[in-house]
Write an enzyme that holds these catalytic residues in place. Sequence first.
Site, PDB file in Angstrom:
ATOM      1  N   ASP A 236       7.800  25.791 -64.759  1.00  0.00           N
ATOM      2  CA  ASP A 236       7.215  24.692 -65.519  1.00  0.00           C
ATOM      3  C   ASP A 236       6.945  25.061 -66.964  1.00  0.00           C
ATOM      4  O   ASP A 236       6.547  26.176 -67.279  1.00  0.00           O
ATOM      5  CB  ASP A 236       5.906  24.231 -64.862  1.00  0.00           C
ATOM      6  CG  ASP A 236       6.152  23.569 -63.520  1.00  0.00           C
ATOM      7  OD1 ASP A 236       7.131  22.809 -63.433  1.00  0.00           O
ATOM      8  OD2 ASP A 236       5.388  23.806 -62.575  1.00  0.00           O
TER       9      ASP A 236
ATOM     10  N   GLU B 242       7.474  12.886 -57.021  1.00  0.00           N
ATOM     11  CA  GLU B 242       6.996  14.252 -56.789  1.00  0.00           C
ATOM     12  C   GLU B 242       5.492  14.284 -57.045  1.00  0.00           C
ATOM     13  O   GLU B 242       5.042  13.897 -58.128  1.00  0.00           O
ATOM     14  CB  GLU B 242       7.658  15.234 -57.759  1.00  0.00           C
ATOM     15  CG  GLU B 242       9.132  15.470 -57.527  1.00  0.00           C
ATOM     16  CD  GLU B 242       9.718  16.409 -58.580  1.00  0.00           C
ATOM     17  OE1 GLU B 242      10.483  17.296 -58.197  1.00  0.00           O
ATOM     18  OE2 GLU B 242       9.399  16.261 -59.778  1.00  0.00           O
TER      19      GLU B 242
END
Length: 267
Positions: free
Chosen positions: A50, A39
């Site tokens: 996140d 990624e």
Amino acid sequence: MSAQPKPQLMGHIIAGYPSFESSLYAALGICQAGASYLEVQFPFSDPNADGRVIEEACNKSIAQGFKVAQGFKLLHTLSQHINQDNKQPTRLIIMTYANLIFHYGIEAFIKEAKKCGVWGIIAPDLPIESDESLRILAKKHHIRIISLIAPKVSISRIKKIAKISDEIVYVVARAGITGEKTHIDKALFEWIRLIQKHCKKPIALGFGINSYEQVAALKDKVDIIVAGSYFVRFISELSTQSQLSPQDYMHKLQAHAQMLMGWDINE
């Protein structure tokens, strides 16, 4: 380095963090370790999935002037290297948030991704019901859109996401944000079994995986281990070591990946 056996690894870096060059070397190190997927996160100012480690790295990259064009430049350079060096090149995935794609222009984003050797895209906040034709355009250009299955969703939702996700399905190991430790316990195994009952595609398990002990416990349970904060935290630590050569930097990331997965560094 060819890809390693199951479970496979999906690594993670932040484009432009701590610098363009360092993010390239970090990516190359993870690929050289034998990661099947990587990624490459395009920083976004409000990354709602996140945790602190990744959010801080994204903010620093943005503060240093990150632009989407730089992310594509990184991917293009990375793609050239891994296709040249590896018998089984790492599949490159752009991880970002839907607004960034929409703002750039969906078809323009997809076309540029394809030119840069991108295999797939993960947009954690992309609704499957209203994706502004992203999936149709991605399919046209042979780009996979990977969907996430989060805990506590209904069986019908699991089936729907499993059907629409291209080739693999990203399964979120627990509620919350990335980076916090995930407990490998009976509840997690039951969650994985529930997904497998309704999904025949390979499962990539992520959120809070940061040790070999966790990976070993999951060895026969999932197809792909996703490690994000594990790598970004280490990259943050290395950013203080200005004397590291590019080769040393790549080697340290390679060793860090292999330590997580229990792979022999000399393989």
